[in-house]
Design a protein around this motif. Structure first.
Motif, PDB file in Angstrom:
ATOM      1  N   TYR A   4      -9.420 -24.477  37.888  1.00 16.18           N
ATOM      2  CA  TYR A   4      -8.343 -24.928  37.007  1.00 16.18           C
ATOM      3  C   TYR A   4      -7.045 -25.007  37.791  1.00 16.18           C
ATOM      4  O   TYR A   4      -6.901 -24.443  38.872  1.00 16.18           O
ATOM      5  CB  TYR A   4      -8.180 -24.001  35.799  1.00 16.18           C
ATOM      6  CG  TYR A   4      -7.738 -22.590  36.124  1.00 16.18           C
ATOM      7  CD1 TYR A   4      -6.391 -22.277  36.341  1.00 16.18           C
ATOM      8  CD2 TYR A   4      -8.667 -21.557  36.208  1.00 16.18           C
ATOM      9  CE1 TYR A   4      -5.996 -20.982  36.642  1.00 16.18           C
ATOM     10  CE2 TYR A   4      -8.284 -20.265  36.503  1.00 16.18           C
ATOM     11  CZ  TYR A   4      -6.941 -19.981  36.715  1.00 16.18           C
ATOM     12  OH  TYR A   4      -6.553 -18.700  37.017  1.00 16.18           O
ATOM     13  N   LYS A   6      -2.834 -24.580  37.034  1.00 17.52           N
ATOM     14  CA  LYS A   6      -1.811 -24.151  36.098  1.00 17.52           C
ATOM     15  C   LYS A   6      -0.450 -24.403  36.718  1.00 17.52           C
ATOM     16  O   LYS A   6      -0.194 -24.026  37.859  1.00 17.52           O
ATOM     17  CB  LYS A   6      -1.973 -22.659  35.777  1.00 17.52           C
ATOM     18  CG  LYS A   6      -0.974 -22.138  34.767  1.00 17.52           C
ATOM     19  CD  LYS A   6      -1.238 -20.663  34.464  1.00 17.52           C
ATOM     20  CE  LYS A   6      -0.253 -20.115  33.441  1.00 17.52           C
ATOM     21  NZ  LYS A   6      -0.509 -18.686  33.150  1.00 17.52           N
ATOM     22  N   LYS A  45      -2.328 -25.269  31.558  1.00 15.17           N
ATOM     23  CA  LYS A  45      -3.487 -24.864  32.356  1.00 15.17           C
ATOM     24  C   LYS A  45      -4.634 -25.803  32.013  1.00 15.17           C
ATOM     25  O   LYS A  45      -5.052 -25.875  30.862  1.00 15.17           O
ATOM     26  CB  LYS A  45      -3.875 -23.418  32.046  1.00 15.17           C
ATOM     27  CG  LYS A  45      -5.151 -22.958  32.750  1.00 15.17           C
ATOM     28  CD  LYS A  45      -5.489 -21.527  32.354  1.00 15.17           C
ATOM     29  CE  LYS A  45      -6.780 -21.042  32.996  1.00 15.17           C
ATOM     30  NZ  LYS A  45      -7.110 -19.644  32.613  1.00 15.17           N
TER      31      LYS A  45
END
Length: 199
Positions: A4, A6, A45
């Motif tokens: 991910y 963010k 995110k």
């Protein structure tokens, strides 16, 4: 693989977002439902998927893991590439996808540009068992859009549809009809209605 990213949103469009993290701007392709969930945020995110084929390098972002998993499942089906997979998850929520597969509703998939009768049936056959492993209830859901000015939302919707590969003249005709019928209360709804008209 990057799980991910963010960071702060430096640029946002219904089809992509640029997230700044560590003085680096990541250009990430997104679907309509992810856009609707992050459009009011400053920091976000996104769970990511990197699509790499020969000379193609694309990164896709999703607001949750379920949507990413469904995107990945579509990519495993012959005849479906990343752009078509993104069109599907822009036209249908994860719950609606699960519902259509569970009910063997191939018509829902045939309404998406690039999905013919054979591919729609293949989706159901190939994913029938796999969706049972997903923790998604088969139901229809809707997003509550934020109000926007009509002119701005029409421009954003047009650019998003052109990015998705629809011809400019057909996009203009579809948007004109939507505006006339009064369905333009948000970018998300405009694009959803346009996808129906353009399929």
């Amino acid at each position: 693989m990057i799980e991910y990213i963010k960071g702060e949103i430096s640029e946002l469009n219904p089809t992509y977002v640029v997230i700044e993290q560590g003085n680096i701007g990541y250009y990430i392709h997104i679907g309509l439902h992810t856009y609707s969930k992050i459009q009011s945020l400053k920091e976000v995110k996104l769970y990511t998927f990197q699509y790499i084929r020969e000379d193609i390098r694309m990164m896709f972002g999703f607001s949750n893991k379920e949507e990413r998993r469904i995107f990945e499942l579509f990519l495993n089906i012959s005849g479906i590439g990343p752009n078509t997979a993104r069109l599907i998850i822009s036209s249908m929520t994860p719950s609606q996808v699960v519902n259509a597969i569970s009910m063997e509703d191939d018509e829902s998939f045939k309404n998406v540009k690039g999905i013919g009768a054979k591919t729609a049936k293949r989706i159901i056959i190939d994913l029938k068992d796999k969706i049972e492993q997903l923790d998604i209830s088969p139901s229809t859901s809707s997003e509550t859009p934020l109000p926007e000015s009509t002119n701005t939302q029409m421009v954003e919707a047009r650019e998003a549809l052109l990015t998705l590969g629809f011809p400019r003249n057909k996009v203009q005709m579809a948007l004109a009809k939507i505006k006339k019928e009064g369905h333009g209360d948000s970018v998300e709804n405009i694009i959803k209605e346009a996808l129906k008209l353009l399929s």
